[in-house]
Structures are given as C-alpha cells and as structure tokens.
Design an enzyme around this catalytic site. Structure first.
Site, mmCIF file in Angstrom:
data_model
loop_
_atom_site.group_PDB
_atom_site.id
_atom_site.type_symbol
_atom_site.label_atom_id
_atom_site.label_comp_id
_atom_site.label_asym_id
_atom_site.label_seq_id
_atom_site.Cartn_x
_atom_site.Cartn_y
_atom_site.Cartn_z
ATOM 1 N N SER A 126 35.379 64.562 27.132
ATOM 2 C CA SER A 126 34.047 64.625 27.747
ATOM 3 C C SER A 126 34.162 64.069 29.155
ATOM 4 O O SER A 126 35.139 63.365 29.465
ATOM 5 C CB SER A 126 33.096 63.732 26.927
ATOM 6 O OG SER A 126 31.889 63.507 27.614
ATOM 7 N N TYR A 151 30.892 55.853 22.422
ATOM 8 C CA TYR A 151 31.270 57.256 22.666
ATOM 9 C C TYR A 151 32.242 57.332 23.839
ATOM 10 O O TYR A 151 33.267 58.009 23.787
ATOM 11 C CB TYR A 151 29.996 58.063 22.953
ATOM 12 C CG TYR A 151 30.210 59.552 23.175
ATOM 13 C CD1 TYR A 151 30.309 60.433 22.095
ATOM 14 C CD2 TYR A 151 30.297 60.081 24.457
ATOM 15 C CE1 TYR A 151 30.491 61.799 22.293
ATOM 16 C CE2 TYR A 151 30.479 61.444 24.666
ATOM 17 C CZ TYR A 151 30.570 62.297 23.580
ATOM 18 O OH TYR A 151 30.755 63.655 23.783
HETATM 19 P P1 NAP Z 1 27.785 69.968 17.545
HETATM 20 O O1 NAP Z 1 27.014 71.192 17.900
HETATM 21 O O2 NAP Z 1 27.074 68.817 16.930
HETATM 22 O O3 NAP Z 1 29.037 70.390 16.660
HETATM 23 C C1 NAP Z 1 29.912 69.420 16.147
HETATM 24 C C2 NAP Z 1 30.343 69.822 14.766
HETATM 25 O O4 NAP Z 1 31.250 68.803 14.279
HETATM 26 C C3 NAP Z 1 29.170 69.873 13.775
HETATM 27 O O5 NAP Z 1 29.257 71.004 12.952
HETATM 28 C C4 NAP Z 1 29.360 68.597 12.973
HETATM 29 O O6 NAP Z 1 28.848 68.667 11.662
HETATM 30 C C5 NAP Z 1 30.869 68.495 12.949
HETATM 31 N N1 NAP Z 1 31.321 67.141 12.563
HETATM 32 C C6 NAP Z 1 30.729 65.966 12.824
HETATM 33 N N2 NAP Z 1 31.423 64.961 12.265
HETATM 34 C C7 NAP Z 1 32.495 65.529 11.642
HETATM 35 C C8 NAP Z 1 33.554 65.016 10.866
HETATM 36 N N3 NAP Z 1 33.672 63.699 10.607
HETATM 37 N N4 NAP Z 1 34.465 65.874 10.370
HETATM 38 C C9 NAP Z 1 34.350 67.205 10.593
HETATM 39 N N5 NAP Z 1 33.351 67.749 11.289
HETATM 40 C C10 NAP Z 1 32.414 66.919 11.820
HETATM 41 O O7 NAP Z 1 28.490 69.347 18.859
HETATM 42 P P2 NAP Z 1 28.986 69.993 20.246
HETATM 43 O O8 NAP Z 1 28.010 69.608 21.270
HETATM 44 O O9 NAP Z 1 29.415 71.382 20.080
HETATM 45 O O10 NAP Z 1 30.260 69.058 20.503
HETATM 46 C C11 NAP Z 1 31.587 69.443 20.204
HETATM 47 C C12 NAP Z 1 32.522 68.456 20.866
HETATM 48 O O11 NAP Z 1 32.332 68.492 22.282
HETATM 49 C C13 NAP Z 1 32.328 67.013 20.432
HETATM 50 O O12 NAP Z 1 33.584 66.368 20.341
HETATM 51 C C14 NAP Z 1 31.538 66.424 21.586
HETATM 52 O O13 NAP Z 1 31.708 65.042 21.702
HETATM 53 C C15 NAP Z 1 32.144 67.171 22.749
HETATM 54 N N6 NAP Z 1 31.290 67.220 23.921
HETATM 55 C C16 NAP Z 1 30.068 67.811 23.837
HETATM 56 C C17 NAP Z 1 29.276 67.838 24.962
HETATM 57 C C18 NAP Z 1 27.915 68.469 24.955
HETATM 58 O O14 NAP Z 1 27.184 68.263 25.931
HETATM 59 N N7 NAP Z 1 27.551 69.239 23.949
HETATM 60 C C19 NAP Z 1 29.706 67.239 26.156
HETATM 61 C C20 NAP Z 1 30.955 66.651 26.175
HETATM 62 C C21 NAP Z 1 31.752 66.649 25.064
HETATM 63 P P3 NAP Z 1 27.327 68.155 11.400
HETATM 64 O O15 NAP Z 1 26.440 69.173 12.037
HETATM 65 O O16 NAP Z 1 27.250 68.119 9.912
HETATM 66 O O17 NAP Z 1 27.241 66.805 12.057
#
Ligand code: NAP
Length: 254
Positions: free
Chosen positions: A145, A158
């Site tokens: 991130s 985080y």
């Molecule tokens: P998201 O839509 O919440 O998707 C994350 C997925 O990971 C969800 O399906 C979640 O399941 C699953 N998950 C959570 N805990 C887990 C575990 N212990 N084992 C296996 N699966 C698990 O998030 P996203 O925004 O796409 O983010 C994806 C990645 O990008 C993350 O690492 C996040 O930190 C990073 N990121 C995101 C952003 C942003 O702005 N979106 C920015 C920077 C970095 P549940 O739905 O059941 O929780």
C-alpha cells in the site's frame, strides 16, 4: 493490440474473491491463466469462480485463512493438485481497521492486522518459494500500500504491516534471484473496493470527500486499474524487475 501474455500460467491469488483480487482473477483468467482463487469469503469466492468458468476460462476456489499456517499449507497443496506447482502468487488478502491514534488503539487491532496483513504474507511466501524452487522459478507479487512506503496517521498497525511486506519483498527478491524467483510489491492508494467503500461510509461524508479530493487526480483508483498493472507484472514483460514496489496512487506520493 497484443496483451502481455499469462497463457497457461498457474496464478494463485489470496483475497481473490473481492475488490482488487477479484478484478485480477477475472482479468488473468480471461487472458488464459489457470487461476486459484483463495479467500476466507467462501460464498463470494465460489460465485466469482462460477462466473469465470461460465465465460469459458479456468479457475478454482480454495478456502483459506492466510493468518493460519495450516490453512495456507492446505491451500498450496490443493492448488498444486488442481493445476500443478504455482508459477505466480499474488499475496493480496488483507484487512483494514477503524482509525485511531496509536495509544488509543486496542492491542487486539495490532495483533489482528499483523496476523493477516504481514504474517499471512509470510506464510504464503514460504509455501510459494517451496513450490517455485521445485519448478525452476516463479514470481511473487505482494500487495502492500502507499501506507507501506510512508506514514499513515491513525492506522499505525496497518501501516506497520504494509511496511513489513515491503521488507519481506525486497529481502526475498535478493535471496531468491539466483533461483529465478522474482518478488515485487504493488502499492495502491485508495481504490474503490468493498473495503474502501465501507471505510468511507464509516468516516462520514466530509472526511470521505477530503480523502478523495486529496488525491492529485481528485478520484479513487479503480480495481481494474490495479489489476491491469498486476497482469503486466505477471507477464514475462516484467522479467528484469525484482525487489521493486510499483506505486499506483494517482500521484499522491509524488
Ligand atoms: P477487499 O475488497 O476487502 O478484499 C479483500 C479480500 O480478502 C476479502 O474477500 C476478504 O474476505 C479477504 N480476506 C480478509 N482476511 C482474510 C484472511 N485472513 N484470509 C483470506 N482472505 C481474507 O479489499 P481490497 O480493497 O480489494 O484490498 C486488497 C488488498 O489491497 C489488501 O491487502 C489491501 O490492504 C490492499 N490495499 C487496498 C487498497 C484500497 O484502497 N482498496 C489500498 C492499498 C492497499 P472478507 O470479505 O470475508 O473479509
């Protein structure tokens, strides 16, 4: 126009059921990869894989909790049974937490964030490297991130976890370069996904507008924009890149 090829590569994506992971899984499968979608969210994961299969592409769902070593070991064993050793692993599963000043946050928030966002990547990297060493190499792509490369006030756990992911990325890249295993990271800013939509709701309209307008492009990124770069990284066109963090932030950290 030709696109960077991922044809027949076995690509495993954690957190592949939602947001950035789901956009990447769909794009990579549409370009001919065999995709293992791994996630804790079984309903979403199975539904995504069904959709990909109905479009004539190859994907399977395997449930996992990345914060549990045994669960990660079972995931990698199942993935290998399905499509052979992994060629590429995208460590994308992650969670956020409610904002709070460092001294006010519960220890439980710290432990949970480190367990999923950092230890989860550690477990998956270990299993990835083992399969890749037995198969002549591979590529690990860790989703960090912008909070992994600079301060992130009110989300210290985080921020610490995402900085840790960059450290793992750089160190593993150097340790395994000779073994033909590349390791890179992707650092997005705020991207429109279920995680961020929920967060924007929680912080209220005024703060949400401030966060969005704080970006030089005055908008959130889209999951498809991150998936497109991930797909390029997955191709051999990125073959000399390792130990790098690709920042996708609309100019936020420029
Ligand atoms: P998201 O839509 O919440 O998707 C994350 C997925 O990971 C969800 O399906 C979640 O399941 C699953 N998950 C959570 N805990 C887990 C575990 N212990 N084992 C296996 N699966 C698990 O998030 P996203 O925004 O796409 O983010 C994806 C990645 O990008 C993350 O690492 C996040 O930190 C990073 N990121 C995101 C952003 C942003 O702005 N979106 C920015 C920077 C970095 P549940 O739905 O059941 O929780």
């Amino acid at each position: 126009m030709t696109v960077a090829s991922v044809q027949d590569k076995h690509i495993l994506i954690t957190g592949g059921a939602s947001g950035i992971g789901a956009a990447s899984a769909s794009l990579l499968a549409s370009r001919g990869a065999k995709v293992t979608v791994a996630d804790m969210n079984v309903e979403l994961g199975e539904s995504l894989v069904k959709q990909i299969n109905e479009q004539g592409h190859v994907a399977s769902f395997v449930p996992v909790d990345v914060s549990e070593a045994d669960s990660v070991a079972s995931l990698f064993a199942a993935a290998k049974d399905n499509y052979g050793p992994v060629n590429i692993v995208i460590n994308n599963a992650g969670i956020d937490h409610l904002p709070g000043a460092l001294a006010d946050l519960d220890d439980a928030v710290w432990h949970k964030n480190i367990a999923v966002n950092l230890t989860g990547v550690w477990y998956c990297m270990k299993q990835s490297v083992k399969q890749m060493l037995s198969n002549g190499g591979g590529h690990i792509i860790n989703i960090s991130s912008v909070a992994g490369i600079h301060s992130a006030p009110l989300v210290a756990p985080y921020c610490a976890a995402k900085h840790g992911v960059i450290g793992l990325t750089k160190t593993a890249a150097v340790e395994y370069a000779k073994a033909n295993i590349r390791v890179n990271a992707v650092c997005p800013s705020f991207i429109r996904t279920p995680m961020v939509e929920k967060m924007l709701e929680q912080v209220g309209e005024k703060m949400a507008t401030r966060l969005i307008k704080g970006n030089p492009m005055k908008r959130l990124g889209e999951a498809d924009e991150i998936a497109a770069t991930i797909a390029w990284l997955c191709s051999d066109e990125s073959s000399f890149m390792t130990g790098h963090n690709v920042v996708l932030d609309g100019g936020m950290t420029a």
